[in-house]
Design a protein around this motif. Sequence first.
Motif, PDB file in Angstrom:
ATOM      1  N   PRO A 183       0.795  -1.234   0.000  1.00 30.10           N
ATOM      2  CA  PRO A 183       0.000   0.000   0.000  1.00 30.10           C
ATOM      3  C   PRO A 183       0.828   1.284   0.000  1.00 30.10           C
ATOM      4  CG  PRO A 183      -0.024  -0.999   2.178  1.00 30.10           C
ATOM      5  CD  PRO A 183       0.659  -1.973   1.253  1.00 30.10           C
ATOM      6  N   CYS A 184       2.111   1.203   0.293  1.00 29.87           N
ATOM      7  CA  CYS A 184       2.946   2.408   0.369  1.00 29.87           C
ATOM      8  C   CYS A 184       3.732   2.672  -0.914  1.00 29.87           C
ATOM      9  CB  CYS A 184       3.907   2.293   1.547  1.00 29.87           C
ATOM     10  SG  CYS A 184       3.093   1.992   3.125  1.00 29.87           S
ATOM     11  N   ALA A 185       3.626   1.799  -1.902  1.00 34.96           N
ATOM     12  CA  ALA A 185       4.426   1.928  -3.122  1.00 34.96           C
ATOM     13  C   ALA A 185       4.123   3.222  -3.873  1.00 34.96           C
ATOM     14  CB  ALA A 185       4.208   0.718  -4.020  1.00 34.96           C
ATOM     15  N   ALA A 225       6.764   7.463   5.698  1.00 32.87           N
ATOM     16  CA  ALA A 225       7.251   6.859   6.942  1.00 32.87           C
ATOM     17  C   ALA A 225       6.090   6.319   7.771  1.00 32.87           C
ATOM     18  CB  ALA A 225       8.057   7.880   7.746  1.00 32.87           C
ATOM     19  N   GLU A 226       5.038   7.097   7.901  1.00 27.45           N
ATOM     20  CA  GLU A 226       3.879   6.647   8.667  1.00 27.45           C
ATOM     21  C   GLU A 226       3.221   5.436   8.015  1.00 27.45           C
ATOM     22  OE1 GLU A 226       1.236   9.925   9.412  1.00 27.45           O
ATOM     23  OE2 GLU A 226       2.712  10.963  10.632  1.00 27.45           O
ATOM     24  N   CYS A 227       3.170   5.424   6.684  1.00 31.93           N
ATOM     25  CA  CYS A 227       2.584   4.292   5.965  1.00 31.93           C
ATOM     26  C   CYS A 227       3.389   3.019   6.213  1.00 31.93           C
ATOM     27  CB  CYS A 227       2.529   4.614   4.468  1.00 31.93           C
ATOM     28  SG  CYS A 227       1.736   3.327   3.476  1.00 31.93           S
ATOM     29  N   CYS A 259       4.030  -2.213   8.858  1.00 25.36           N
ATOM     30  CA  CYS A 259       4.866  -3.175   9.594  1.00 25.36           C
ATOM     31  C   CYS A 259       4.281  -3.523  10.958  1.00 25.36           C
ATOM     32  CB  CYS A 259       6.270  -2.605   9.807  1.00 25.36           C
ATOM     33  SG  CYS A 259       7.260  -2.524   8.324  1.00 25.36           S
ATOM     34  N   CYS A 260       3.753  -2.551  11.649  1.00 36.09           N
ATOM     35  CA  CYS A 260       3.313  -2.733  13.038  1.00 36.09           C
ATOM     36  C   CYS A 260       1.952  -2.069  13.246  1.00 36.09           C
ATOM     37  CB  CYS A 260       4.340  -2.117  13.987  1.00 36.09           C
ATOM     38  SG  CYS A 260       6.018  -2.730  13.776  1.00 36.09           S
ATOM     39  N   PRO A 261       0.904  -2.592  12.622  1.00 39.06           N
ATOM     40  CA  PRO A 261      -0.395  -1.910  12.685  1.00 39.06           C
ATOM     41  C   PRO A 261      -0.978  -1.799  14.091  1.00 39.06           C
ATOM     42  CG  PRO A 261      -0.612  -4.078  11.662  1.00 39.06           C
ATOM     43  CD  PRO A 261       0.855  -3.809  11.835  1.00 39.06           C
ATOM     44  N   CYS A 270       8.786  -3.499  17.919  1.00 39.64           N
ATOM     45  CA  CYS A 270       8.248  -4.069  16.688  1.00 39.64           C
ATOM     46  C   CYS A 270       9.058  -3.613  15.488  1.00 39.64           C
ATOM     47  CB  CYS A 270       6.774  -3.673  16.536  1.00 39.64           C
ATOM     48  SG  CYS A 270       6.017  -4.294  15.006  1.00 39.64           S
ATOM     49  N   LEU A 271       9.348  -2.322  15.411  1.00 44.25           N
ATOM     50  CA  LEU A 271      10.134  -1.801  14.286  1.00 44.25           C
ATOM     51  C   LEU A 271      11.542  -2.389  14.284  1.00 44.25           C
ATOM     52  CD1 LEU A 271       8.968   1.904  14.337  1.00 44.25           C
ATOM     53  CD2 LEU A 271       8.392   0.142  12.644  1.00 44.25           C
TER      54      LEU A 271
END
Length: 119
Positions: free
Chosen positions: A37-39, A71-73, A78-80, A112-113
């Motif tokens: 979704p971030c592409a 960055a937020e996306c 990665c860690c919803p 998580c990150l």
Amino acid sequence: MTSADPPPDSMSRGDGGGRREPEAEASSSAALPVQGPCASMQRALAECHRRAARGPLQPEVLCRHLNRALAECVVTACCPDETEAVRTLCGSAGTALKRTQCQRARIDLSLCLEAHQEP
């Protein structure tokens, strides 16, 4: 600065937002492609950097809104659950309990990150 704090804004470096040398610009474009979704956001940021290279301001200044959004996306992808916990618990001031929960949520997000980083 802790790992949960945002990085300093590029404008706070005191470099005046001037143009960068071509060598520095080339090194910043060597990013790994983002999938999912971030592409599209990464493509928009790359296009902004290309356009900014022709203007008087550094791409970090001109494209910071897209940089932050990407960055937020990526963090959310990665860690919803951890991201949502930080948004929920750290979005406003509250009781001592809420501040403690916010701090714990930020630590959980950092962990998580860290788990998603390459060695």
